[in-house]
Design a protein around this motif. Structure first.
Motif, PDB file in Angstrom:
ATOM      1  N   ALA A 244     -73.734   9.486 -60.840  1.00  0.00           N
ATOM      2  CA  ALA A 244     -72.277   9.609 -60.643  1.00  0.00           C
ATOM      3  C   ALA A 244     -71.553   9.348 -61.961  1.00  0.00           C
ATOM      4  N   THR A 245     -71.951   8.285 -62.644  1.00  0.00           N
ATOM      5  CA  THR A 245     -71.240   7.938 -63.885  1.00  0.00           C
ATOM      6  C   THR A 245     -71.532   8.962 -64.990  1.00  0.00           C
ATOM      7  N   LEU A 246     -72.745   9.520 -65.005  1.00  0.00           N
ATOM      8  CA  LEU A 246     -73.038  10.571 -65.992  1.00  0.00           C
ATOM      9  C   LEU A 246     -72.157  11.799 -65.760  1.00  0.00           C
ATOM     10  N   ALA A 247     -71.770  12.005 -64.495  1.00  0.00           N
ATOM     11  CA  ALA A 247     -70.903  13.152 -64.163  1.00  0.00           C
ATOM     12  C   ALA A 247     -69.433  12.834 -64.421  1.00  0.00           C
ATOM     13  N   GLY A 248     -69.157  11.627 -64.921  1.00  0.00           N
ATOM     14  CA  GLY A 248     -67.771  11.256 -65.196  1.00  0.00           C
ATOM     15  C   GLY A 248     -67.038  10.742 -63.965  1.00  0.00           C
ATOM     16  N   HIS A 249     -67.783  10.355 -62.932  1.00  0.00           N
ATOM     17  CA  HIS A 249     -67.182   9.801 -61.718  1.00  0.00           C
ATOM     18  C   HIS A 249     -67.590   8.342 -61.572  1.00  0.00           C
ATOM     19  N   THR A 250     -66.908   7.645 -60.676  1.00  0.00           N
ATOM     20  CA  THR A 250     -67.440   6.351 -60.274  1.00  0.00           C
ATOM     21  C   THR A 250     -68.445   6.593 -59.147  1.00  0.00           C
ATOM     22  N   PHE A 251     -69.299   5.595 -58.952  1.00  0.00           N
ATOM     23  CA  PHE A 251     -70.250   5.609 -57.826  1.00  0.00           C
ATOM     24  C   PHE A 251     -69.453   5.738 -56.518  1.00  0.00           C
ATOM     25  N   GLN A 252     -68.373   4.969 -56.422  1.00  0.00           N
ATOM     26  CA  GLN A 252     -67.561   4.993 -55.199  1.00  0.00           C
ATOM     27  C   GLN A 252     -66.966   6.383 -54.970  1.00  0.00           C
ATOM     28  N   HIS A 253     -66.561   7.046 -56.035  1.00  0.00           N
ATOM     29  CA  HIS A 253     -65.980   8.387 -55.865  1.00  0.00           C
ATOM     30  C   HIS A 253     -66.970   9.319 -55.174  1.00  0.00           C
ATOM     31  N   GLU A 254     -68.218   9.325 -55.670  1.00  0.00           N
ATOM     32  CA  GLU A 254     -69.209  10.236 -55.092  1.00  0.00           C
ATOM     33  C   GLU A 254     -69.465   9.907 -53.618  1.00  0.00           C
ATOM     34  N   LEU A 255     -69.495   8.608 -53.309  1.00  0.00           N
ATOM     35  CA  LEU A 255     -69.700   8.206 -51.911  1.00  0.00           C
ATOM     36  C   LEU A 255     -68.497   8.601 -51.065  1.00  0.00           C
ATOM     37  N   ALA A 256     -67.293   8.383 -51.612  1.00  0.00           N
ATOM     38  CA  ALA A 256     -66.074   8.715 -50.861  1.00  0.00           C
ATOM     39  C   ALA A 256     -66.015  10.216 -50.602  1.00  0.00           C
ATOM     40  N   TYR A 257     -66.442  11.014 -51.593  1.00  0.00           N
ATOM     41  CA  TYR A 257     -66.459  12.467 -51.401  1.00  0.00           C
ATOM     42  C   TYR A 257     -67.413  12.825 -50.249  1.00  0.00           C
ATOM     43  N   CYS A 258     -68.555  12.164 -50.218  1.00  0.00           N
ATOM     44  CA  CYS A 258     -69.532  12.421 -49.143  1.00  0.00           C
ATOM     45  C   CYS A 258     -68.962  12.031 -47.782  1.00  0.00           C
ATOM     46  N   VAL A 259     -68.356  10.850 -47.726  1.00  0.00           N
ATOM     47  CA  VAL A 259     -67.799  10.395 -46.444  1.00  0.00           C
ATOM     48  C   VAL A 259     -66.739  11.389 -45.971  1.00  0.00           C
ATOM     49  N   ALA A 260     -65.880  11.838 -46.882  1.00  0.00           N
ATOM     50  CA  ALA A 260     -64.792  12.743 -46.508  1.00  0.00           C
ATOM     51  C   ALA A 260     -65.310  14.093 -46.013  1.00  0.00           C
ATOM     52  N   ASN A 261     -66.543  14.431 -46.385  1.00  0.00           N
ATOM     53  CA  ASN A 261     -67.057  15.757 -46.054  1.00  0.00           C
ATOM     54  C   ASN A 261     -68.322  15.745 -45.191  1.00  0.00           C
ATOM     55  N   GLY A 262     -68.575  14.610 -44.559  1.00  0.00           N
ATOM     56  CA  GLY A 262     -69.743  14.531 -43.671  1.00  0.00           C
ATOM     57  C   GLY A 262     -71.070  14.696 -44.403  1.00  0.00           C
ATOM     58  N   LEU A 263     -71.127  14.256 -45.664  1.00  0.00           N
ATOM     59  CA  LEU A 263     -72.338  14.470 -46.468  1.00  0.00           C
ATOM     60  C   LEU A 263     -73.081  13.184 -46.804  1.00  0.00           C
ATOM     61  N   LEU A 264     -72.578  12.056 -46.320  1.00  0.00           N
ATOM     62  CA  LEU A 264     -73.195  10.786 -46.706  1.00  0.00           C
ATOM     63  C   LEU A 264     -74.610  10.699 -46.127  1.00  0.00           C
ATOM     64  N   GLY A 265     -75.589  10.576 -47.022  1.00  0.00           N
ATOM     65  CA  GLY A 265     -76.963  10.521 -46.558  1.00  0.00           C
ATOM     66  C   GLY A 265     -77.625   9.223 -46.953  1.00  0.00           C
ATOM     67  N   SER A 266     -77.976   9.114 -48.234  1.00  0.00           N
ATOM     68  CA  SER A 266     -78.725   7.956 -48.701  1.00  0.00           C
ATOM     69  C   SER A 266     -78.248   7.629 -50.112  1.00  0.00           C
ATOM     70  N   ILE A 267     -78.749   6.490 -50.622  1.00  0.00           N
ATOM     71  CA  ILE A 267     -78.301   6.048 -51.953  1.00  0.00           C
ATOM     72  C   ILE A 267     -79.504   5.701 -52.822  1.00  0.00           C
ATOM     73  N   ASP A 268     -79.463   6.164 -54.073  1.00  0.00           N
ATOM     74  CA  ASP A 268     -80.370   5.651 -55.092  1.00  0.00           C
ATOM     75  C   ASP A 268     -79.573   4.615 -55.865  1.00  0.00           C
ATOM     76  N   ALA A 269     -79.863   3.361 -55.598  1.00  0.00           N
ATOM     77  CA  ALA A 269     -79.064   2.272 -56.161  1.00  0.00           C
ATOM     78  C   ALA A 269     -79.574   1.930 -57.559  1.00  0.00           C
ATOM     79  N   ASN A 270     -78.676   1.934 -58.495  1.00  0.00           N
ATOM     80  CA  ASN A 270     -78.990   1.492 -59.856  1.00  0.00           C
ATOM     81  C   ASN A 270     -77.680   1.358 -60.616  1.00  0.00           C
ATOM     82  N   ARG A 271     -77.739   1.236 -61.920  1.00  0.00           N
ATOM     83  CA  ARG A 271     -76.523   1.273 -62.715  1.00  0.00           C
ATOM     84  C   ARG A 271     -76.862   1.813 -64.097  1.00  0.00           C
ATOM     85  N   GLY A 272     -75.852   2.351 -64.777  1.00  0.00           N
ATOM     86  CA  GLY A 272     -76.040   2.802 -66.150  1.00  0.00           C
ATOM     87  C   GLY A 272     -75.544   1.730 -67.093  1.00  0.00           C
TER      88      GLY A 272
END
Ligand code: XUL
Ligand code: CO
Length: 437
Positions: free
Chosen positions: A272-300
């Protein structure tokens, strides 16, 4: 059996005042938060590739980490010993799940047939281990990016013979994931992208990727595999441009090619951060569009522009991730897989425990803080109030599609300048800070 870590006992929850580095301070697997246990909410998984196969290699030097299980000369003995080490680690850490690539658990042989036989052997052993320990497979996947045949991609390769090889590999990886009762199957587009457009037919490659995924859906149905399929977005690395750039990009691709009903997304924090987003942004996008599946948890690392895959420790990240996941209904098939590796100087097996304990505690804290934010409705009430205009009068009529430009012009002529309200960002940030403890 305590072959590899005789000195380390099962990691216990000792509470926030404990000074024991080999204990959980916050992750109390059986403790209930918002009606479910922490283990049920978080669904922690250990990933095989970094935790057991990652040996500290970097572009400037070979691995620094010497593991006992790698001492055998026969690669299949190494694979068996690694599996022993892995299950001992899962049990002592107290995680419910694991994740692997086909090539992590069994090394590739001279021919595909022999490679598949090797896989079958390890899968038989893993199945027994799963039965004995109750540890489950969160998802399986294919490594169709390390071998040199995949240098120009797998499903997006210019050569149909490589496409076929990748298909054969995914077919087998789906079969073994099914055999091991996997809750999901991940497609991360290893080298599905390009290094230069000068030699690339972008449209054709995307069409091929879609054709490949349609075949995977068809085969999944054929073998009766009920697990969830995921795409894992990443914008760059190893290629200059990865086709599965981010959640929005994957969504458009899935919609265009008629795949949206069959896939959800596996969101990785560092991608997410490599794409210029926050981790939360990518998750929020998934939630808003019924796409939330799983998470690879880490940090850059804020100062490094590549995928450092560090263990997640930042409480803002874990809190906002869990806040978004909880508000999106929580995990169903998915969970939190630690796609993270210890640093090159962390050469002891004990370091694997410290890394995972810290990350699990960081997510447990994030979960507790997120639950408190949700219970007290501190952010919810503000957002509700901010959009209240849409619940009545004009706003409601717009949302219902009852008015057009003419009525809206008329409204504006009658009512004049709208009354502005503060977004109160600093106040909300302070509230969040008050909860993070
Ligand atoms: C690579 C990455 C992969 C996938 C699985 O950046 O995240 O490990 O998670 O192939
Ligand atoms: Co990943």
């Amino acid at each position: 059996m305590s072959a590899y870590f005789p000195k380390i006992k099962a990691i216990a929850y000792e509470g926030p005042d404990s000074k024991n580095p080999l204990a959980f301070k916050h992750y109390d697997a059986k403790a209930k938060v918002l009606g479910k246990t922490m283990a049920q909410h978080l669904r922690f998984a250990v990933c095989y590739w970094h935790t057991f196969k990652g040996l500290g290699v970097d572009p400037f030097g070979p691995g620094t980490i010497l593991r006992e299980y790698n001492k055998h000369s026969d690669p299949m003995k190494v694979a068996e010993a690694t599996l022993d080490f892995a299950f001992e680690f899962f049990e002592k850490l107290g995680v419910g799940f694991w994740c692997f690539h086909d090539r992590d658990i069994a090394p590739e042989a001279e021919t595909l047939a022999e490679t598949n036989r090797r896989l079958d052997h390890i899968v038989r052993l893993a199945k027994k281990r799963q039965r004995d320990t109750g540890i489950k497979l969160l998802w399986g996947t294919t490594n169709a990016f390390s071998h040199r045949r995949f240098m120009a991609g797998a499903a997006t390769n210019p050569d149909p013979a490589v496409f076929a090889y990748a298909a054969a590999q995914v077919k087998k990886a789906m079969e073994i994931t099914h055999e091991l009762g996997g809750a999901g199957y991940v497609f991360w587009g290893g080298r599905e992208g390009y290094d230069t457009l000068l030699n690339t037919d972008l449209k054709r490659e995307l069409d091929h990727l879609a054709a490949f995924l349609h075949m995977a859906v068809e085969y999944k149905k054929k073998i009766g595999f009920k697990g969830q399929l995921y795409i894992e977005p990443k914008p760059k690395e190893p290629t200059k441009h990865q086709y599965d750039f981010d959640a929005g990009n994957c969504h458009a691709f899935l919609l265009k090619y008629g795949l949206a009903d069959d896939f959800k997304l596996n969101i990785e924090a560092n991608h997410a951060t490599l794409a210029g987003h926050t981790f939360q942004h990518e998750l929020a996008y998934c939630v808003a569009n019924g796409l939330l599946g799983s998470i690879d948890a880490n940090r850059g690392d804020l100062l490094l522009g590549w995928d450092t895959d560090q263990f997640p420790l930042d409480l803002y990240d874990t809190t906002l991730a869990m806040y978004t996941v909880l508000r999106g209904g929580g995990f169903t098939t998915g969970g939190l897989n630690f796609d993270a590796k210890v640093r090159r100087q962390s050469i002891d097996p004990e370091d694997l425990f410290h890394a995972h304990i810290g990350a699990m505690d960081a997510f447990a804290r994030g979960l507790k803080i997120a639950a408190a934010l949700i219970k007290d409705k501190v952010l919810d009430n503000f957002v509700k109030q901010r959009y209240a205009g849409w619940d009545r009068g004009l706003g409601r009529r717009i949302e219902r599609g009852e008015v057009g430009f003419e009525e809206l012009e008329q409204y504006t002529l009658e009512h004049g300048e709208p009354e502005l309200k503060s977004g109160r960002q600093e106040m909300l940030e302070n509230i969040l800070n008050d909860y993070i403890r």
